[in-house]
Design a protein around this motif. Sequence first.
Motif, PDB file in Angstrom:
ATOM      1  N   ALA A   1      17.697   1.506  -0.739  1.00  0.00           N
ATOM      2  CA  ALA A   1      16.326   1.080  -1.073  1.00  0.00           C
ATOM      3  C   ALA A   1      15.710   2.082  -2.043  1.00  0.00           C
ATOM      4  O   ALA A   1      14.829   2.871  -1.685  1.00  0.00           O
ATOM      5  N   THR A   2      16.169   2.054  -3.279  1.00  0.00           N
ATOM      6  CA  THR A   2      15.772   3.048  -4.266  1.00  0.00           C
ATOM      7  C   THR A   2      14.707   2.557  -5.233  1.00  0.00           C
ATOM      8  O   THR A   2      14.284   3.301  -6.109  1.00  0.00           O
ATOM      9  N   SER A   3      14.272   1.321  -5.098  1.00  0.00           N
ATOM     10  CA  SER A   3      13.247   0.795  -5.998  1.00  0.00           C
ATOM     11  C   SER A   3      12.227  -0.008  -5.210  1.00  0.00           C
ATOM     12  O   SER A   3      12.476  -0.410  -4.071  1.00  0.00           O
ATOM     13  N   GLY A   4      11.087  -0.230  -5.838  1.00  0.00           N
ATOM     14  CA  GLY A   4      10.028  -0.996  -5.188  1.00  0.00           C
ATOM     15  C   GLY A   4       9.052  -0.104  -4.443  1.00  0.00           C
ATOM     16  O   GLY A   4       9.359   1.037  -4.089  1.00  0.00           O
ATOM     17  N   ASP A   5       7.873  -0.641  -4.187  1.00  0.00           N
ATOM     18  CA  ASP A   5       6.821   0.118  -3.515  1.00  0.00           C
ATOM     19  C   ASP A   5       7.160   0.359  -2.048  1.00  0.00           C
ATOM     20  O   ASP A   5       7.871  -0.420  -1.410  1.00  0.00           O
ATOM     21  N   LEU A   6       6.595   1.443  -1.527  1.00  0.00           N
ATOM     22  CA  LEU A   6       6.699   1.795  -0.110  1.00  0.00           C
ATOM     23  C   LEU A   6       5.312   1.679   0.498  1.00  0.00           C
ATOM     24  O   LEU A   6       4.391   2.378   0.063  1.00  0.00           O
ATOM     25  N   ILE A   7       5.154   0.811   1.485  1.00  0.00           N
ATOM     26  CA  ILE A   7       3.858   0.609   2.132  1.00  0.00           C
ATOM     27  C   ILE A   7       3.947   1.122   3.566  1.00  0.00           C
ATOM     28  O   ILE A   7       4.741   0.622   4.362  1.00  0.00           O
ATOM     29  N   VAL A   8       3.159   2.122   3.879  1.00  0.00           N
ATOM     30  CA  VAL A   8       3.139   2.706   5.218  1.00  0.00           C
ATOM     31  C   VAL A   8       2.003   2.062   5.990  1.00  0.00           C
ATOM     32  O   VAL A   8       0.844   2.087   5.557  1.00  0.00           O
ATOM     33  N   GLU A   9       2.328   1.448   7.115  1.00  0.00           N
ATOM     34  CA  GLU A   9       1.284   0.856   7.951  1.00  0.00           C
ATOM     35  C   GLU A   9       1.452   1.340   9.377  1.00  0.00           C
ATOM     36  O   GLU A   9       2.517   1.773   9.776  1.00  0.00           O
ATOM     37  N   GLY A  10       0.366   1.311  10.130  1.00  0.00           N
ATOM     38  CA  GLY A  10       0.421   1.799  11.503  1.00  0.00           C
ATOM     39  C   GLY A  10      -0.009   3.259  11.587  1.00  0.00           C
ATOM     40  O   GLY A  10      -0.736   3.779  10.743  1.00  0.00           O
ATOM     41  N   THR A  11       0.481   3.946  12.598  1.00  0.00           N
ATOM     42  CA  THR A  11       0.032   5.302  12.921  1.00  0.00           C
ATOM     43  C   THR A  11       0.169   6.268  11.756  1.00  0.00           C
ATOM     44  O   THR A  11      -0.748   7.032  11.441  1.00  0.00           O
ATOM     45  N   PHE A  12       1.313   6.257  11.086  1.00  0.00           N
ATOM     46  CA  PHE A  12       1.560   7.245  10.034  1.00  0.00           C
ATOM     47  C   PHE A  12       0.756   6.961   8.768  1.00  0.00           C
ATOM     48  O   PHE A  12       0.661   7.824   7.894  1.00  0.00           O
ATOM     49  N   ALA A  13       0.183   5.773   8.635  1.00  0.00           N
ATOM     50  CA  ALA A  13      -0.657   5.491   7.470  1.00  0.00           C
ATOM     51  C   ALA A  13      -1.882   6.407   7.453  1.00  0.00           C
ATOM     52  O   ALA A  13      -2.437   6.682   6.380  1.00  0.00           O
ATOM     53  N   GLY A  14      -2.307   6.858   8.618  1.00  0.00           N
ATOM     54  CA  GLY A  14      -3.432   7.776   8.707  1.00  0.00           C
ATOM     55  C   GLY A  14      -3.056   9.230   8.530  1.00  0.00           C
ATOM     56  O   GLY A  14      -3.920  10.104   8.563  1.00  0.00           O
ATOM     57  N   ASN A  15      -1.773   9.499   8.336  1.00  0.00           N
ATOM     58  CA  ASN A  15      -1.279  10.861   8.135  1.00  0.00           C
ATOM     59  C   ASN A  15      -0.999  11.024   6.641  1.00  0.00           C
ATOM     60  O   ASN A  15       0.088  10.727   6.152  1.00  0.00           O
ATOM     61  N   LEU A  16      -2.002  11.472   5.887  1.00  0.00           N
ATOM     62  CA  LEU A  16      -1.871  11.570   4.433  1.00  0.00           C
ATOM     63  C   LEU A  16      -0.716  12.484   4.044  1.00  0.00           C
ATOM     64  O   LEU A  16       0.003  12.208   3.069  1.00  0.00           O
ATOM     65  N   ALA A  17      -0.499  13.547   4.790  1.00  0.00           N
ATOM     66  CA  ALA A  17       0.586  14.470   4.463  1.00  0.00           C
ATOM     67  C   ALA A  17       1.948  13.792   4.580  1.00  0.00           C
ATOM     68  O   ALA A  17       2.853  14.060   3.791  1.00  0.00           O
ATOM     69  N   PHE A  18       2.093  12.899   5.571  1.00  0.00           N
ATOM     70  CA  PHE A  18       3.348  12.142   5.669  1.00  0.00           C
ATOM     71  C   PHE A  18       3.534  11.277   4.431  1.00  0.00           C
ATOM     72  O   PHE A  18       4.609  11.263   3.823  1.00  0.00           O
ATOM     73  N   CYS A  19       2.503  10.530   4.058  1.00  0.00           N
ATOM     74  CA  CYS A  19       2.604   9.627   2.913  1.00  0.00           C
ATOM     75  C   CYS A  19       2.885  10.400   1.628  1.00  0.00           C
ATOM     76  O   CYS A  19       3.712   9.982   0.805  1.00  0.00           O
ATOM     77  N   GLN A  20       2.219  11.534   1.450  1.00  0.00           N
ATOM     78  CA  GLN A  20       2.419  12.313   0.233  1.00  0.00           C
ATOM     79  C   GLN A  20       3.794  12.990   0.221  1.00  0.00           C
ATOM     80  O   GLN A  20       4.432  13.089  -0.832  1.00  0.00           O
ATOM     81  N   THR A  21       4.242  13.441   1.370  1.00  0.00           N
ATOM     82  CA  THR A  21       5.577  14.049   1.434  1.00  0.00           C
ATOM     83  C   THR A  21       6.642  13.010   1.145  1.00  0.00           C
ATOM     84  O   THR A  21       7.610  13.269   0.416  1.00  0.00           O
ATOM     85  N   LEU A  22       6.488  11.811   1.701  1.00  0.00           N
ATOM     86  CA  LEU A  22       7.439  10.737   1.420  1.00  0.00           C
ATOM     87  C   LEU A  22       7.438  10.414  -0.068  1.00  0.00           C
ATOM     88  O   LEU A  22       8.500  10.216  -0.677  1.00  0.00           O
ATOM     89  N   GLY A  23       6.256  10.385  -0.686  1.00  0.00           N
ATOM     90  CA  GLY A  23       6.172  10.135  -2.114  1.00  0.00           C
ATOM     91  C   GLY A  23       6.835  11.220  -2.936  1.00  0.00           C
ATOM     92  O   GLY A  23       7.493  10.941  -3.947  1.00  0.00           O
ATOM     93  N   ALA A  24       6.691  12.468  -2.505  1.00  0.00           N
ATOM     94  CA  ALA A  24       7.331  13.575  -3.219  1.00  0.00           C
ATOM     95  C   ALA A  24       8.847  13.524  -3.071  1.00  0.00           C
ATOM     96  O   ALA A  24       9.583  13.916  -3.983  1.00  0.00           O
ATOM     97  N   LEU A  25       9.326  13.049  -1.936  1.00  0.00           N
ATOM     98  CA  LEU A  25      10.769  12.902  -1.727  1.00  0.00           C
ATOM     99  C   LEU A  25      11.341  11.760  -2.555  1.00  0.00           C
ATOM    100  O   LEU A  25      12.527  11.775  -2.912  1.00  0.00           O
ATOM    101  N   ARG A  26      10.508  10.747  -2.865  1.00  0.00           N
ATOM    102  CA  ARG A  26      10.965   9.556  -3.578  1.00  0.00           C
ATOM    103  C   ARG A  26      10.037   9.295  -4.768  1.00  0.00           C
ATOM    104  O   ARG A  26       9.255   8.334  -4.766  1.00  0.00           O
ATOM    105  N   PRO A  27      10.107  10.171  -5.786  1.00  0.00           N
ATOM    106  CA  PRO A  27       9.119  10.135  -6.863  1.00  0.00           C
ATOM    107  C   PRO A  27       9.185   8.893  -7.750  1.00  0.00           C
ATOM    108  O   PRO A  27       8.236   8.626  -8.486  1.00  0.00           O
ATOM    109  N   THR A  28      10.283   8.128  -7.684  1.00  0.00           N
ATOM    110  CA  THR A  28      10.367   6.916  -8.506  1.00  0.00           C
ATOM    111  C   THR A  28       9.741   5.705  -7.831  1.00  0.00           C
ATOM    112  O   THR A  28       9.712   4.617  -8.417  1.00  0.00           O
ATOM    113  N   GLN A  29       9.251   5.865  -6.608  1.00  0.00           N
ATOM    114  CA  GLN A  29       8.639   4.762  -5.879  1.00  0.00           C
ATOM    115  C   GLN A  29       7.190   5.099  -5.554  1.00  0.00           C
ATOM    116  O   GLN A  29       6.874   6.223  -5.174  1.00  0.00           O
ATOM    117  N   ARG A  30       6.317   4.112  -5.693  1.00  0.00           N
ATOM    118  CA  ARG A  30       4.913   4.314  -5.344  1.00  0.00           C
ATOM    119  C   ARG A  30       4.725   4.148  -3.831  1.00  0.00           C
ATOM    120  O   ARG A  30       5.364   3.291  -3.216  1.00  0.00           O
TER     121      ARG A  30
END
Length: 454
Positions: free
Chosen positions: A369-398
């Motif tokens: 799953a190397t392309s396409g947007d990543l949508i975080v929903e549920g508990t971790f959606a409120g954890n901005l650091a999780f979302c930003q860390t995931l984005g930094a790990l996968r910089p080609t995906q929004r």
Amino acid sequence: MSQTVAVLDIGKTNAKLALFDGGRLLWEKSAPNRVLPGPPYPHEDVESAWNFFLDALREAARTRQISAIVPTAHGAAGALIGEIELAAPVMDYEFTGVEAIEPDYARLRPPFSESLSPKVPAGLNLGRQLAYQKWRYPDLFAKAKYFVGYPQYWTWRLSGVAVSEVTTLGAHTDLWAPRRGQVSSLAKALGVDQLLPPLRRAFDPLGPIRPEIAAVTGLAPETQVFCGIHDSNASLLPYLVSRQAPFTVLSTGTWVILMCVGLSLDQLDPRDDTLANVDALGRPIACGRFMGGREYAAIAGGSGNPDLDAIERVIASGAMALPCFSSHGGPYATTKGVIRGEVAARDRTALATLYCALVSDLMLTRMGATSGDLIVEGTFAGNLAFCQTLGALRPTQRVFAADDAAGTARGAAMLAHWPPSYPIVAPTPVPAAPVAGLDAYRDVWTAQIGLIGR
């Protein structure tokens, strides 16, 4: 005419009644779920949940005119039902006693190529629960007229109509063949295919509530009951109607379920606990999962969310959490989790956040799953650091955050007016942020878990 929809949302931890109108959350009430120890085995306390729902519906009906009810429930649960009551208790999927029937069950379970359902611990394969009930409690099993998924158990209690539905049958049960869109060889080998009621779609109305429920709750006798849906698939629904594939939804709570829409099934590997779930339209969806919420709690030792500064402090310290901190699900469920290095108590949530982001990244990569947007929903959606860390790990995906604690229930409510005519609220884009030292940290973490057998 009222468009208010009541959703019965039965999670592993909590039961909730939520009211929606045009996608807007109007009211909700929740209560903890309980597991009873048995006999005959640990099982869901369905009567407490039922009484909660009746009381909540009665309270809601005083101020709202409810037109429809839709159940959604967690997977790996189902009910053997007789004419008017349960034939056997609804087993708790964490009951490890079902493993006693191996290797007899192993001789019947379909190959992964047929079921796309990996072997997982305890009762997480619903087929194993059924085999255990049939072989260890034949008297109870013999009383069953039907076997229904857990959402459809609540449908049956509300309406008296017994049905099957694919999102539940196709959720790592061993009972469904997703590519063929029919029951698997296991269902036939166990004789369960004879207990499955007619197949209906998640958005099909099945009829009005039973008269006695109308009398007890004050709901209108014509209140319609809909077939219902597996909870992770309910979370997926808003995106199926508002986005073009490919994209991935990370449904987070007790479990993290990675649902990769538009992805080939060819890279699924049962050793990674990757599998195919089936969406509300009957289409197989490539998925991965791990018990992220429970693992987070085990590592963090408390609640709360960190900031990126805390993430960078953990990275600089070299401390690492290595899988796995739950014995249920994920690519390393058979290994015991360990924390290496020293981490300050204030940064335990950062360590847990970093761990969950790394496991999510690993599974997405292994699935392709190397392309396409990543949508975080549920508990971790409120954890901005999780979302930003995931984005930094996968910089080609929004990365997007669906800041909606009622996402599962909101998706289920859509089924009462399918397809929805109202606009779907878009998730919030997560601003990209560099995380110092993350790439090198991931390389070391990946090398360490490479030494762990799957």
